[in-house]
Motif scaffolding. Structure first.
Motif, mmCIF file in Angstrom:
data_model
loop_
_atom_site.group_PDB
_atom_site.id
_atom_site.type_symbol
_atom_site.label_atom_id
_atom_site.label_comp_id
_atom_site.label_asym_id
_atom_site.label_seq_id
_atom_site.Cartn_x
_atom_site.Cartn_y
_atom_site.Cartn_z
ATOM 1 N N ALA A 158 0.845 -1.196 0.000
ATOM 2 C CA ALA A 158 0.000 0.000 0.000
ATOM 3 C C ALA A 158 0.876 1.239 0.000
ATOM 4 C CB ALA A 158 -0.913 -0.004 1.230
ATOM 5 N N GLY A 159 0.412 2.277 -0.674
ATOM 6 C CA GLY A 159 1.156 3.536 -0.710
ATOM 7 C C GLY A 159 2.558 3.343 -1.257
ATOM 8 N N ASP A 160 3.542 3.832 -0.517
ATOM 9 C CA ASP A 160 4.932 3.700 -0.946
ATOM 10 C C ASP A 160 5.591 2.425 -0.445
ATOM 11 O OD1 ASP A 160 5.707 5.603 -2.776
ATOM 12 O OD2 ASP A 160 5.926 7.155 -1.256
ATOM 13 N N MET A 161 4.820 1.534 0.146
ATOM 14 C CA MET A 161 5.343 0.236 0.570
ATOM 15 C C MET A 161 5.037 -0.785 -0.517
ATOM 16 S SD MET A 161 6.875 0.478 3.457
ATOM 17 C CE MET A 161 6.942 -1.186 4.082
ATOM 18 N N GLY A 162 6.081 -1.223 -1.186
ATOM 19 C CA GLY A 162 5.912 -2.218 -2.232
ATOM 20 C C GLY A 162 5.955 -3.613 -1.647
ATOM 21 N N ALA A 163 6.791 -4.464 -2.207
ATOM 22 C CA ALA A 163 6.885 -5.845 -1.743
ATOM 23 C C ALA A 163 7.504 -5.960 -0.361
ATOM 24 C CB ALA A 163 7.689 -6.672 -2.747
ATOM 25 N N SER A 164 8.196 -4.910 0.093
ATOM 26 C CA SER A 164 8.877 -4.992 1.398
ATOM 27 C C SER A 164 7.919 -5.224 2.553
ATOM 28 C CB SER A 164 9.707 -3.730 1.663
ATOM 29 O OG SER A 164 8.870 -2.593 1.740
#
Length: 195
Positions: A158-164
């Motif tokens: 979500a948002g600026d959180m990708g697969a991390s």
């Protein structure tokens, strides 16, 4: 969903993450150094063992001629790129038709094919199907992810959180030391000229 095609058993789609606006850099990093970084990332993925390489574009607009893409390069414009990295990751996972994906941001110009090949080999030989490059004991890129993880990643990012958001808690992530091959530092700001 895994492909029924036996040839796709260990196939990998490489994605160049180049959709961002590069606010701190001053322009989209897909345009940095007259496209040198972009071409370097494409070459690293292609020559590192990816069967297909797709450049994910966003801030540069839907016209690929705005970016110096090699003639034979596939690209995908992520219309909702401004909502954050998660939109780009979801677009990539939706576009992939392979067993693995490899993510490489455009702003790590010293990553070469040897790094990609090493991380891809580690993912293919692991039970988890997860591997990432590590530099100076710090997780970096590329990250290789088997298709059995894609649905969970799409749901969590979500948002600026990708697969991390999904990968950070995984104990089965294979960390591949690549200090002998590259520094793995991302470039957030233009280099300051000598005084």
């Amino acid at each position: 969903m895994p492909s029924a095609d036996p040839a796709a058993h260990s196939s990998c789609t490489g994605f160049v993450l180049a959709a961002g606006a590069g606010t701190r850099y001053g322009k989209p990093k897909a345009l940095a150094e007259n496209g040198t970084w972009l071409r370097s990332a494409i070459t690293a993925l292609r020559d590192g063992g990816c069967d297909r390489v797709i450049v994910l574009l966003g801030a540069t607009g839907p016209d690929p001629t705005a970016v110096a893409l090699p003639a034979d390069t596939e690209w995908l414009w992520v219309a909702d790129w401004a909502t954050g990295l998660s939109a780009t990751v979801r677009a990539a996972l939706h576009a992939a038709n392979s067993r693995y994906v490899a993510f490489l941001p455009v702003d790590i110009p010293d990553i070469g094919p040897d790094v990609v090949a090493r991380v891809l080999a580690a993912a293919r030989s692991s039970q988890s199907g997860l591997a990432r490059a590590v530099f100076s004991d710090t997780p970096g890129h590329p990250v290789v992810i088997e298709n059995k993880h894609w649905e969970a990643i799409s749901e969590l990012c979500a948002g600026d959180m990708g697969a991390s958001s999904y990968l950070s808690g995984r104990q089965d992530m294979v960390c591949v030391t690549c200090d002998d091959l590259a520094a793995g530092n991302d470039r957030d700001f233009p280099e300051v000229g000598a005084r």
